[in-house]
Design a protein around this motif. Structure first.
Motif, PDB file in Angstrom:
ATOM      1  N   LEU A  83      12.394   0.201  25.945  1.00  0.00           N
ATOM      2  CA  LEU A  83      12.656   1.615  26.219  1.00  0.00           C
ATOM      3  C   LEU A  83      11.515   2.247  27.004  1.00  0.00           C
ATOM      4  O   LEU A  83      11.669   3.314  27.595  1.00  0.00           O
ATOM      5  N   GLY A  84      10.357   1.579  27.007  1.00  0.00           N
ATOM      6  CA  GLY A  84       9.218   2.051  27.793  1.00  0.00           C
ATOM      7  C   GLY A  84       8.389   3.121  27.120  1.00  0.00           C
ATOM      8  O   GLY A  84       7.557   3.758  27.761  1.00  0.00           O
ATOM      9  N   THR A  85       8.579   3.311  25.827  1.00  0.00           N
ATOM     10  CA  THR A  85       7.901   4.406  25.133  1.00  0.00           C
ATOM     11  C   THR A  85       7.006   3.958  23.996  1.00  0.00           C
ATOM     12  O   THR A  85       6.190   4.726  23.522  1.00  0.00           O
ATOM     13  N   GLY A  86       7.173   2.721  23.519  1.00  0.00           N
ATOM     14  CA  GLY A  86       6.597   2.376  22.240  1.00  0.00           C
ATOM     15  C   GLY A  86       7.321   3.227  21.198  1.00  0.00           C
ATOM     16  O   GLY A  86       8.302   3.902  21.519  1.00  0.00           O
ATOM     17  N   ILE A  87       6.879   3.174  19.968  1.00  0.00           N
ATOM     18  CA  ILE A  87       7.518   4.002  18.936  1.00  0.00           C
ATOM     19  C   ILE A  87       6.962   5.413  19.092  1.00  0.00           C
ATOM     20  O   ILE A  87       6.041   5.831  18.418  1.00  0.00           O
ATOM     21  N   SER A  88       7.524   6.129  20.047  1.00  0.00           N
ATOM     22  CA  SER A  88       7.074   7.484  20.358  1.00  0.00           C
ATOM     23  C   SER A  88       8.259   8.279  20.879  1.00  0.00           C
ATOM     24  O   SER A  88       9.029   7.784  21.701  1.00  0.00           O
ATOM     25  N   GLY A  89       8.419   9.478  20.387  1.00  0.00           N
ATOM     26  CA  GLY A  89       9.507  10.328  20.843  1.00  0.00           C
ATOM     27  C   GLY A  89      10.799  10.101  20.094  1.00  0.00           C
ATOM     28  O   GLY A  89      11.811  10.718  20.403  1.00  0.00           O
ATOM     29  N   PHE A  90      10.788   9.191  19.127  1.00  0.00           N
ATOM     30  CA  PHE A  90      11.955   8.949  18.291  1.00  0.00           C
ATOM     31  C   PHE A  90      11.504   8.335  16.965  1.00  0.00           C
ATOM     32  O   PHE A  90      10.357   7.938  16.814  1.00  0.00           O
ATOM     33  N   SER A  91      12.424   8.251  16.031  1.00  0.00           N
ATOM     34  CA  SER A  91      12.147   7.730  14.692  1.00  0.00           C
ATOM     35  C   SER A  91      12.354   6.218  14.652  1.00  0.00           C
ATOM     36  O   SER A  91      13.190   5.671  15.374  1.00  0.00           O
ATOM     37  N   TRP A  92      11.618   5.555  13.772  1.00  0.00           N
ATOM     38  CA  TRP A  92      11.830   4.126  13.537  1.00  0.00           C
ATOM     39  C   TRP A  92      13.296   3.856  13.208  1.00  0.00           C
ATOM     40  O   TRP A  92      13.846   2.837  13.591  1.00  0.00           O
ATOM     41  N   LYS A  93      13.912   4.780  12.484  1.00  0.00           N
ATOM     42  CA  LYS A  93      15.302   4.592  12.047  1.00  0.00           C
ATOM     43  C   LYS A  93      16.304   4.827  13.173  1.00  0.00           C
ATOM     44  O   LYS A  93      17.495   4.560  13.003  1.00  0.00           O
ATOM     45  N   ASP A  94      15.856   5.299  14.330  1.00  0.00           N
ATOM     46  CA  ASP A  94      16.739   5.442  15.491  1.00  0.00           C
ATOM     47  C   ASP A  94      17.092   4.078  16.095  1.00  0.00           C
ATOM     48  O   ASP A  94      17.967   3.973  16.936  1.00  0.00           O
ATOM     49  N   ILE A  95      16.369   3.048  15.672  1.00  0.00           N
ATOM     50  CA  ILE A  95      16.678   1.670  16.050  1.00  0.00           C
ATOM     51  C   ILE A  95      17.128   0.968  14.775  1.00  0.00           C
ATOM     52  O   ILE A  95      16.382   0.906  13.807  1.00  0.00           O
ATOM     53  N   GLU A  96      18.348   0.440  14.808  1.00  0.00           N
ATOM     54  CA  GLU A  96      18.852  -0.299  13.642  1.00  0.00           C
ATOM     55  C   GLU A  96      19.168  -1.727  14.068  1.00  0.00           C
ATOM     56  O   GLU A  96      19.827  -1.948  15.085  1.00  0.00           O
TER      57      GLU A  96
ATOM     58  N   ALA B 130       0.805  -1.224   0.000  1.00  0.00           N
ATOM     59  CA  ALA B 130       0.000   0.000   0.000  1.00  0.00           C
ATOM     60  C   ALA B 130       0.837   1.273   0.000  1.00  0.00           C
ATOM     61  O   ALA B 130       0.346   2.333  -0.390  1.00  0.00           O
ATOM     62  N   ASN B 131       2.085   1.196   0.437  1.00  0.00           N
ATOM     63  CA  ASN B 131       2.897   2.396   0.592  1.00  0.00           C
ATOM     64  C   ASN B 131       4.279   2.182  -0.012  1.00  0.00           C
ATOM     65  O   ASN B 131       5.091   1.438   0.533  1.00  0.00           O
ATOM     66  N   SER B 132       4.555   2.855  -1.103  1.00  0.00           N
ATOM     67  CA  SER B 132       5.839   2.675  -1.794  1.00  0.00           C
ATOM     68  C   SER B 132       7.022   3.142  -0.949  1.00  0.00           C
ATOM     69  O   SER B 132       8.158   2.764  -1.201  1.00  0.00           O
ATOM     70  N   LYS B 133       6.775   3.950   0.078  1.00  0.00           N
ATOM     71  CA  LYS B 133       7.842   4.457   0.945  1.00  0.00           C
ATOM     72  C   LYS B 133       7.939   3.696   2.272  1.00  0.00           C
ATOM     73  O   LYS B 133       8.645   4.115   3.180  1.00  0.00           O
ATOM     74  N   PHE B 134       7.226   2.593   2.381  1.00  0.00           N
ATOM     75  CA  PHE B 134       7.178   1.831   3.627  1.00  0.00           C
ATOM     76  C   PHE B 134       8.582   1.497   4.135  1.00  0.00           C
ATOM     77  O   PHE B 134       8.922   1.789   5.287  1.00  0.00           O
ATOM     78  N   LEU B 135       9.415   0.902   3.293  1.00  0.00           N
ATOM     79  CA  LEU B 135      10.753   0.505   3.731  1.00  0.00           C
ATOM     80  C   LEU B 135      11.592   1.714   4.120  1.00  0.00           C
ATOM     81  O   LEU B 135      12.237   1.710   5.169  1.00  0.00           O
ATOM     82  N   GLU B 136      11.586   2.753   3.275  1.00  0.00           N
ATOM     83  CA  GLU B 136      12.408   3.939   3.528  1.00  0.00           C
ATOM     84  C   GLU B 136      11.980   4.678   4.785  1.00  0.00           C
ATOM     85  O   GLU B 136      12.785   5.329   5.433  1.00  0.00           O
ATOM     86  N   ARG B 137      10.716   4.589   5.144  1.00  0.00           N
ATOM     87  CA  ARG B 137      10.203   5.288   6.321  1.00  0.00           C
ATOM     88  C   ARG B 137      10.586   4.585   7.625  1.00  0.00           C
ATOM     89  O   ARG B 137      10.856   5.227   8.630  1.00  0.00           O
ATOM     90  N   LEU B 138      10.651   3.245   7.594  1.00  0.00           N
ATOM     91  CA  LEU B 138      10.864   2.476   8.819  1.00  0.00           C
ATOM     92  C   LEU B 138      12.271   1.916   8.992  1.00  0.00           C
ATOM     93  O   LEU B 138      12.676   1.637  10.119  1.00  0.00           O
TER      94      LEU B 138
END
Length: 138
Positions: free
Chosen positions: A62-75, A21-29
């Protein structure tokens, strides 16, 4: 020393629908290195779902869920023996540093239908807001 645990399970079909559904899915996450890994696996969706699940598990330790940072902050990467490893960057690293997290161990498994992960963080200081309260009248 404190341990923080996070687990996640995801249906591979859910990731396929988001990918389609989203051509940018990989690049976003995912980071460029993660996408290169997926390409080495011929973009097999269970691998993508496994990394998605892993990022969710790590966000839970981290206790936050994906909140307060980017998906890409976790590699997610792999060590010299092929085991999954975690690199935190940016705001996710700041959150881990504030919790005294020194290391995160990660396990990822997948089938054609599901991907599951478990993250265990080894930390330092207690977070008083996360302490379990007991009823002293018992």
């Amino acid at each position: 020393m404190e341990l923080f645990v996070g687990t996640d399970i995801v249906e591979v079909e859910r990731i396929k629908k988001a990918f389609d559904a989203n051509s940018k899915f990989l690049e976003r996450l995912f980071t460029q290195k993660e996408i290169e890994y997926f390409n080495s696996k011929r973009m097999k969706l269970p691998h993508i779902a496994g990394f998605f699940s892993a990022k969710e598990s790590i966000s839970k330790v981290l206790g936050t869920g994906i909140s307060g940072f980017s998906w890409k902050d976790i590699e997610i990467c792999h060590d010299e023996k092929g085991a999954p490893a975690v690199i935190l960057k940016g705001k996710a690293k700041n959150i881990a540093d504030k919790k005294g997290i020194r290391d995160i161990k990660l396990s990822i498994s997948h089938t054609k239908t599901y991907a599951i992960s478990c993250a265990i963080a080894i930390g330092g200081e207690k977070n008083d807001s996360a302490d379990i309260k007991t009823d002293e009248r018992s």
